[in-house]
Design a protein around this motif. Structure first.
Motif, PDB file in Angstrom:
ATOM      1  N   GLU A  72       0.853  -1.184   0.000  1.00 33.03           N
ATOM      2  CA  GLU A  72       0.000   0.000   0.000  1.00 33.03           C
ATOM      3  C   GLU A  72       0.888   1.233   0.000  1.00 33.03           C
ATOM      4  OE1 GLU A  72      -3.456   0.066   2.692  1.00 33.03           O
ATOM      5  OE2 GLU A  72      -2.888   2.137   3.140  1.00 33.03           O
ATOM      6  N   GLU A  75       2.064   7.743   2.675  1.00 33.21           N
ATOM      7  CA  GLU A  75       2.383   9.154   2.625  1.00 33.21           C
ATOM      8  C   GLU A  75       3.877   9.383   2.872  1.00 33.21           C
ATOM      9  OE1 GLU A  75       1.971  13.052   5.169  1.00 33.21           O
ATOM     10  OE2 GLU A  75       2.177  11.071   6.013  1.00 33.21           O
ATOM     11  N   ARG A  76       4.507  10.236   2.047  1.00 35.23           N
ATOM     12  CA  ARG A  76       5.936  10.607   2.181  1.00 35.23           C
ATOM     13  C   ARG A  76       6.896   9.504   1.767  1.00 35.23           C
ATOM     14  NH1 ARG A  76       5.061  15.507   2.023  1.00 35.23           N
ATOM     15  NH2 ARG A  76       3.077  15.674   3.025  1.00 35.23           N
ATOM     16  N   PRO A  88      -4.210   3.757  -1.124  1.00 39.59           N
ATOM     17  CA  PRO A  88      -5.014   3.394   0.046  1.00 39.59           C
ATOM     18  C   PRO A  88      -6.479   3.783  -0.143  1.00 39.59           C
ATOM     19  CG  PRO A  88      -3.608   5.283   0.551  1.00 39.59           C
ATOM     20  CD  PRO A  88      -3.241   4.819  -0.841  1.00 39.59           C
ATOM     21  N   TYR A  91      -8.511   7.743   0.185  1.00 36.46           N
ATOM     22  CA  TYR A  91      -7.612   8.887  -0.006  1.00 36.46           C
ATOM     23  C   TYR A  91      -7.259   9.030  -1.480  1.00 36.46           C
ATOM     24  CZ  TYR A  91      -6.637   8.739   5.033  1.00 36.46           C
ATOM     25  OH  TYR A  91      -6.749   8.757   6.400  1.00 36.46           O
ATOM     26  N   LEU A 103      -0.894  12.051   0.045  1.00 41.74           N
ATOM     27  CA  LEU A 103      -2.308  11.681   0.126  1.00 41.74           C
ATOM     28  C   LEU A 103      -3.160  12.925   0.329  1.00 41.74           C
ATOM     29  CD1 LEU A 103      -2.046   8.654   2.612  1.00 41.74           C
ATOM     30  CD2 LEU A 103      -2.141   8.574   0.118  1.00 41.74           C
TER      31      LEU A 103
ATOM     32  N   LEU B 224      -2.091  16.877   8.467  1.00 34.75           N
ATOM     33  CA  LEU B 224      -0.642  16.801   8.194  1.00 34.75           C
ATOM     34  C   LEU B 224      -0.344  16.267   6.800  1.00 34.75           C
ATOM     35  CD1 LEU B 224       0.801  15.512  11.604  1.00 34.75           C
ATOM     36  CD2 LEU B 224       0.367  17.851  10.842  1.00 34.75           C
ATOM     37  N   GLY B 252      -4.485  11.154  11.714  1.00 37.42           N
ATOM     38  CA  GLY B 252      -5.265  10.458  10.686  1.00 37.42           C
ATOM     39  C   GLY B 252      -4.711   9.059  10.443  1.00 37.42           C
ATOM     40  N   LEU B 253      -5.580   8.196   9.925  1.00 34.91           N
ATOM     41  CA  LEU B 253      -5.220   6.774   9.818  1.00 34.91           C
ATOM     42  C   LEU B 253      -4.069   6.503   8.857  1.00 34.91           C
ATOM     43  CD1 LEU B 253      -8.680   4.964   9.867  1.00 34.91           C
ATOM     44  CD2 LEU B 253      -6.955   5.145  11.671  1.00 34.91           C
ATOM     45  N   ARG B 254      -3.764   7.437   7.990  1.00 38.84           N
ATOM     46  CA  ARG B 254      -2.651   7.223   7.073  1.00 38.84           C
ATOM     47  C   ARG B 254      -1.524   8.226   7.318  1.00 38.84           C
ATOM     48  NH1 ARG B 254      -4.901   3.282   6.854  1.00 38.84           N
ATOM     49  NH2 ARG B 254      -5.589   1.982   5.125  1.00 38.84           N
ATOM     50  N   GLU B 255      -1.568   8.855   8.474  1.00 38.02           N
ATOM     51  CA  GLU B 255      -0.492   9.789   8.819  1.00 38.02           C
ATOM     52  C   GLU B 255       0.538   9.079   9.682  1.00 38.02           C
ATOM     53  OE1 GLU B 255      -2.889  13.985   8.455  1.00 38.02           O
ATOM     54  OE2 GLU B 255      -3.151  12.820  10.276  1.00 38.02           O
ATOM     55  N   ARG B 256       1.756   9.589   9.641  1.00 37.53           N
ATOM     56  CA  ARG B 256       2.822   8.843  10.294  1.00 37.53           C
ATOM     57  C   ARG B 256       3.615   9.703  11.260  1.00 37.53           C
ATOM     58  NH1 ARG B 256       5.860   5.040   6.229  1.00 37.53           N
ATOM     59  NH2 ARG B 256       6.715   6.963   5.378  1.00 37.53           N
TER      60      ARG B 256
END
Lengths: 199, 287
Positions: A72, A75-76, A88, A91, A103, B224, B252-256
């Protein structure tokens, strides 16, 4: 519609392949990705509406058939060659100029998030002529604008032949708006990508 | 008809975007230079189209000469709208894992950063209400856009959302019916004004403003992702500095968080749900 391969600049080796699909996409992706050459150095980025809730599940299913690792897109994270990246769920997936994924949860485009148009347009800006865009089966018009952006940037456009697609609307919309350098039945697309990408 | 678009055209796009960003900074003091480029470009182009500007340069012209347009510009560039109880498992975790800990505090301060039209702030208010904690809670809901804040204060949403939001609410462990919290009329739903009694909606720019409260929970989801790495790092440091020891951070669920310089300051409470807890300087501090 099916322009001769001579229009493809022979000198440019693609850096990436972007693939968009919707209805019927899972079967189409299995066939397409399953036929890729394991030596492909290109990044493959997949945007599928069929994975609405479960990009993780889609990754799992594709891992079994694909000769390249499937992950998947995060981000970054850098877009990596020889890897199949999956957008994903929920998004928009974009590619930044520095070759990293980004995203967004901006409004749906063509009723879709992730939107194929959003991915293809940002990929076209990043890779220009070194990009192959592939539109597969689907029941809506997402991807047509994106494929046009790919072609305008000098990239190669591949569309699944509508009569061969489980849902013809997406290929038809892409052909109408963007046209294609190659319009082929599904089983012929992976061999074409292997030829284009392994010179 | 199909023509290969010269590379100069793509470069022209970049120049136009740069000039717009420069204009916003110099004319209005808002710096979008640290926003992630690809999505910023889409937003700016969409904004240009919405305002009948043929080019981004035309939008820049208006940004420079029409001071009254600023709120509309910020609205177009700010956090997109969300849903009530979006990602229900997150709100269930807040209800079951975070609120019981917050209950030990005499006062509960929550900062919800990037509140858009208030969806998540009101979701938090409902959680706190049902946990019996709302009377001693204060939610600071901030956004860069005054127009968004105005909408958030109204708490009015399209009725077509109600069904999905009700499902979200129940999946998040809601104890009543979401309909208990709104009235429906003319295709709209209006949230009970009482939910707003402990929410302060205020303008705050994550790119330039600083700490303004001592928070027990910071909720900043899907904001972010629009920022470049340095701005993400700035925000995360801001959240850390705003949190009390043992305070919670929800992304958020896809933020790191894992690659950020502040990552070491936090412990993962539920990494899949992006729920973290600020570790205290004193090891072994009570949970």
């Amino acid at each position: 519609m099916n322009a001769p391969a001579a229009t493809v600049p022979a000198a440019i080796v693609p850096a990436a392949i972007v693939v968009g699909c919707s209805t019927g996409g899972l079967d189409a992706l299995r066939t397409l990705l399953g036929g890729l050459d394991p030596r492909l150095p290109q990044a493959v980025v997949v945007c599928s509406h069929t994975a609405a809730e479960t990009a993780e599940l889609l990754c799992g299913l594709l891992t079994h058939v694909a000769p390249l690792p499937v992950a998947e897109a995060a981000e970054r994270q850098s877009v990596r060659g020889g890897v199949i990246h999956v957008a994903p769920s929920g998004y928009h997936l974009l590619v930044e100029r520095d070759g990293r994924f980004a995203l967004s949860v901006d409004p749906r485009v063509q009723h879709a998030r992730p939107s194929i148009d959003v991915l293809f347009e940002s990929a076209a800006e990043t890779w220009g002529a070194a990009l192959v865009g592939v539109i597969l089966t689907g029941a809506n018009a997402d991807g047509a604008e994106g494929l046009r952006a790919v072609r305008r940037a000098g990239g190669v456009a591949v569309v699944q032949a509508p009569e061969d697609a489980q849902a013809a609307a997406m290929p038809l919309a892409a052909l109408d708006l963007a046209g294609a350098d190659h319009c082929l039945p599904l089983p012929a697309i992976a061999p074409l990508l292997n030829r284009l990408c392994l010179p | 008809m199909s023509s290969v678009r010269p590379a100069e055209d793509a470069a022209l796009d970049d120049i136009e975007l740069e000039l717009f960003v420069r204009a916003m900074q110099r004319r209005h003091g808002y710096d979008f230079g640290q926003y992630a480029r690809a999505s910023l470009k889409r937003r700016v182009k969409r904004l240009a189209a919405q305002l009948d500007c043929a080019t981004v340069t035309a939008l820049t012209d208006r940004a420079l000469h029409e001071a009254a347009l600023l709120p509309r510009l910020l609205e177009g560039l700010s956090v997109p709208v969300s849903d009530l109880f979006r990602d229900p498992p997150v709100f269930r975790a807040l209800r079951e894992q975070v609120l019981p800990t917050l209950a030990s505090h005499p006062r509960i301060n929550i900062w919800q950063a990037g509140c858009a039209h208030g969806e998540e702030a009101y979701s938090l208010a409902i959680l706190l209400e049902e946990a019996g904690l709302y009377e001693r809670s204060q939610i600071y809901a901030t956004d860069i856009s005054v127009n968004a804040l105005e909408k958030a204060r109204e708490g009015i949403y399209p009725a077509r959302e109600a069904q999905q939001w009700s499902r979200n609410y129940l999946a998040a462990g809601g104890r009543r019916s979401l309909a208990d919290y709104y009235s429906a009329r003319y295709g709209l739903i209006k949230l009970d004004r009482r939910l707003r009694r402990h929410i302060t909606f205020a303008q705050h720019n994550l790119a330039s403003d600083t700490v303004f409260c001592e928070a027990h929970l910071v909720l900043c989801r899907n904001v972010l992702i629009y920022f470049s790495n340095p701005l993400q790092d700035r925000c995360l440091a801001l959240f850390r500095d705003s949190l009390v020891r043992g305070g919670f951070l929800c992304l958020g669920l896809r933020e790191r968080l894992d690659f950020a310089p502040v990552a070491g300051d936090f412990a993962a409470l539920d990494p899949a749900l992006r729920l973290y807890r600020l570790a205290g300087p004193a090891a072994g501090a009570p949970a």
